[in-house]
Enzyme design. Structure first.
Site, short mmCIF file in Angstrom:
data_model
loop_
_atom_site.label_atom_id
_atom_site.label_comp_id
_atom_site.label_asym_id
_atom_site.label_seq_id
_atom_site.Cartn_x
_atom_site.Cartn_y
_atom_site.Cartn_z
CG HIS A 1 -4.43 -1.51 -1.43
ND1 HIS A 1 -4.77 -2.91 -2.13
CD2 HIS A 1 -4.50 -1.31 -0.42
CE1 HIS A 1 -5.76 -2.67 -1.57
NE2 HIS A 1 -6.49 -1.65 -0.38
CG ASP B 1 -6.32 -3.34 3.36
OD1 ASP B 1 -4.90 -2.75 3.91
OD2 ASP B 1 -6.37 -1.98 2.90
CB SER C 1 -0.59 -0.16 1.10
OG SER C 1 -1.40 1.29 1.34
CG MET D 1 -11.95 -3.82 5.43
SD MET D 1 -10.30 -3.08 4.65
CE MET D 1 -9.60 -1.79 5.62
CG MET E 1 -11.70 2.71 2.45
SD MET E 1 -10.58 2.46 3.56
CE MET E 1 -9.29 2.77 1.89
CG HIS F 1 -9.52 -0.50 -0.35
ND1 HIS F 1 -9.35 -0.40 0.39
CD2 HIS F 1 -10.99 -0.44 -0.58
CE1 HIS F 1 -10.15 -0.60 1.45
NE2 HIS F 1 -11.49 -0.77 1.19
CG MET G 1 -8.95 6.63 2.21
SD MET G 1 -8.36 6.89 4.20
CE MET G 1 -6.92 4.97 3.67
CG ASP H 1 -5.71 1.74 1.22
OD1 ASP H 1 -6.70 1.43 0.37
OD2 ASP H 1 -4.28 1.94 1.32
#
Length: 233
Positions: free
Chosen positions: A30, A172, A7, A134, A65, A63, A34, A32
């Protein structure tokens, strides 16, 4: 098979291209995304993902979120992005969104928070290329691994075996040399690692160590000879 997806939350954003090169031996990267609404943190959005796709050959594992992935997730189905993960808790129609992502040439993945059951995901498992369990509360790195999430992996791996389908199971949160084998034995085959990779002087060495901790192909036997999901095109 054990696949390691570092990540970039734990990378140096000022020297991100350099830090992407340092994980060239990984199986994917990865990202993320957000939005400070679905989770209490803000990272980056589509422009960063597009730029990363231009400077790395690694498969990109996005990913999301974020709130309202039904509206926004399709924008991430771009060249270089191997899979787009959206949260079960945020979508209005997970199956429809997964089908549209697949139609656009991107693998579709669904994520569940620690407090979310996997019954509905298991019911529609054929619709997804990957399920992300998660093992921490989403939003921040550096949290402790939650071993209580392992029954979810076991349920999904058993369901995939019953259906005879090939689905990747990703974990994760809190992944280290010690926790990776626990998740692998429960059926996981894709592992997101942040500080466990970037928190060391030699990320490539850490990637190799994490793979070794999972036992490679022996993991499938430990998980009941379950089929390992593939993220390879």
């Amino acid at each position: 098979m054990v696949r390691i997806h570092p990540s970039i939350l734990s990378a140096d954003f000022v020297n991100l291209e350099r830090d992407l090169a340092r994980i060239a031996t990984a199986d994917g990267v990865h990202l993320d995304v957000m939005d400070a609404h679905f989770v209490p943190n803000l990272t980056f959005g589509l422009p960063m993902v597009q730029r990363i796709a231009e400077v790395t050959d690694l498969p990109i594992d996005v990913h999301l979120m974020i709130d309202d992935p039904d509206t926004w997730a399709l924008q991430y189905a771009i060249g270089g992005v191997d899979s787009v993960t959206f949260h079960a808790e945020a979508t209005r129609d997970a199956v429809a969104l997964a089908r549209e992502l697949r139609a656009r040439g991107t693998r579709a993945a669904i994520a569940v928070k620690p407090g979310t059951e996997v019954d509905l995901v298991a019911e529609h498992l054929r619709e997804f290329d990957m399920v992300l369990i998660m093992t921490v509360e989403p939003g921040f790195g550096g949290q402790s691994f939650m071993p209580g999430m392992m029954p979810k992996l076991e349920t999904l791996r058993a369901r995939a075996r019953d259906l005879g389908i090939d689905v990747a199971l990703q974990v994760d949160g809190g992944i280290t040399d010690d926790t990776l084998p626990i998740a692998a034995a429960a059926g996981a085959d894709v592992f997101v690692a942040g500080s466990a990779v970037y928190g060391h002087a030699d990320p490539a060495e850490r990637i190799a160590a994490l793979r070794a901790a999972g036992g490679g192909e022996a993991v499938a036997a430990a998980a009941g000879d379950a089929p390992a999901g593939s993220l390879e095109r």
